[in-house]
Write a protein that holds these residues in place. Sequence first.
Motif, PDB file in Angstrom:
ATOM      1  N   GLU A  43      38.865  34.440  39.407  1.00 33.21           N
ATOM      2  CA  GLU A  43      39.745  35.604  39.745  1.00 33.21           C
ATOM      3  C   GLU A  43      40.280  36.298  40.404  1.00 33.21           C
ATOM      4  N   THR A  44      40.014  35.775  41.368  1.00 34.32           N
ATOM      5  CA  THR A  44      40.080  36.846  42.926  1.00 34.32           C
ATOM      6  C   THR A  44      40.068  35.387  44.285  1.00 34.32           C
ATOM      7  N   ASP A  79      43.697  39.891  43.304  1.00 30.29           N
ATOM      8  CA  ASP A  79      43.223  39.629  42.249  1.00 30.29           C
ATOM      9  C   ASP A  79      44.506  38.925  42.365  1.00 30.29           C
TER      10      ASP A  79
END
Lengths: 233, 233
Positions: A43-44, A79
């Motif tokens: 996700e990141t 992100d």
Amino acid sequence: MTSSSLSHDVGEQRRRATVPDATVARLPLYLRALHLLAEQGYETVSSEELAEAAGVNSAKLRKDLSHLGSYGTRGVGYDVTHLVEQISSQLGLGRRCSVVLVGVGNLGRALAGYGGFANRGLAVDALLDADEATVGQQIAGLTVRHVDELGEVAGPGSIAVIATPAAAAQEVCDRLVAAGVTSILNFAPVVLSVPAHVDLRKVDLAVELQILSFHEHRKAAGADERVPAGASA
Amino acid sequence: MTSSSLSHDVGEQRRRATVPDATVARLPLYLRALHLLAEQGYETVSSEELAEAAGVNSAKLRKDLSHLGSYGTRGVGYDVTHLVEQISSQLGLGRRCSVVLVGVGNLGRALAGYGGFANRGLAVDALLDADEATVGQQIAGLTVRHVDELGEVAGPGSIAVIATPAAAAQEVCDRLVAAGVTSILNFAPVVLSVPAHVDLRKVDLAVELQILSFHEHRKAAGADERVPAGASA
DNA sequence: AACTGTGAAACCTTTCACAGCT
DNA sequence: AGCTGTGAAAGGTTTCACAGTT
């Protein structure tokens, strides 16, 4: 010569007109790496991780991304989804932009079906060829049309890919320009002429091989000649 | 000022070890232009003419050639035949250097038959594929062999070209390295890992298209947004 | 007179290293 | 503490403009 007052010419209104070429050339790389990471559940990502996945170093990556704006979070990273959107948007992959491919030989077929092309927002959507035997064939979900119908599928705003034999490339190019196309990617091994307002890029499949050959040759020559035995790793 | 008083510094033994990368990348271009000019009957060319034929400017051309040595004649230009020989030799196109191509899909076929490849001294001389249906086929005068026979055709000194699907590329790459290959050209859209002593280059067919898209996008966005009306022609 | 070869200047890209935010 | 964003330094490339050679 230029007036000695130097570089204050252009106004400030071109806010993001200043992404360096070298950076633009790497955005597609980052995009692919990001898609891969997204599939793996990230996700990141940190600049370190993304750089690794894209095959560049992290300082370069950060500098590159900084040219697009600040999309990271200090202490955390980037992100993934957001960054994909930003880069895609920069590259113009969102808008429907028709890609027309002229020349449906082996190379044309490879390009038409190429994952990298079809993948994200830049699918080829028209195939043209001069050969009557090829016209009408179904390839990668498209019916090959005759090159004379070029005006019907290509125009201002479309991107054209030339994958014809060298001998045919200039004529095809001229026709594309006449149809209003201003972005052309040439795979034929010839130097094409276009008016100044047309953006012409070139991929030469043989060049990279010859560069490799150069280095291979160097290695071999070095070994033959006078190098003090295993000098380099 | 040739080798008179101020020939200080660097060890002299590395005479030509210093051709800049950017120059190497253009040598193939010059070579093609020279072949073309030779066919047209030119015996000598000026830097201006050759630059035009290769699509670069003449100052760059002269600087590039100066890195290889002084092969021109002031007041006259360059001897076409001699220059072809010099560049070919620099690129290592004289020596028999085997080129092995792995992955005989559309792209592989295109490469195998590519004029630029086959043309001058760098023909592909072995084709490998994993697909049983493809093995045994005759393509561009060669019989496709199974990828398991890789060790028989590739070794130290050969150049390998990977044109497989992305998923297969790393494994093929590992096998090539294991066989002793140290020069690899990758067309698959993945970042490959190789040991430091291996020279890996990459051609990404989609990157250039995305770069074009970037510029096309810019043009369009500029027109939409705030440009001072008909600024450029 | 014509044209190459090349220092020097201008420009662009990469890398370093650290200030500044979370 | 960890990581981004970025000035500043280092390195590489292109262009300029002219000295030098035929």
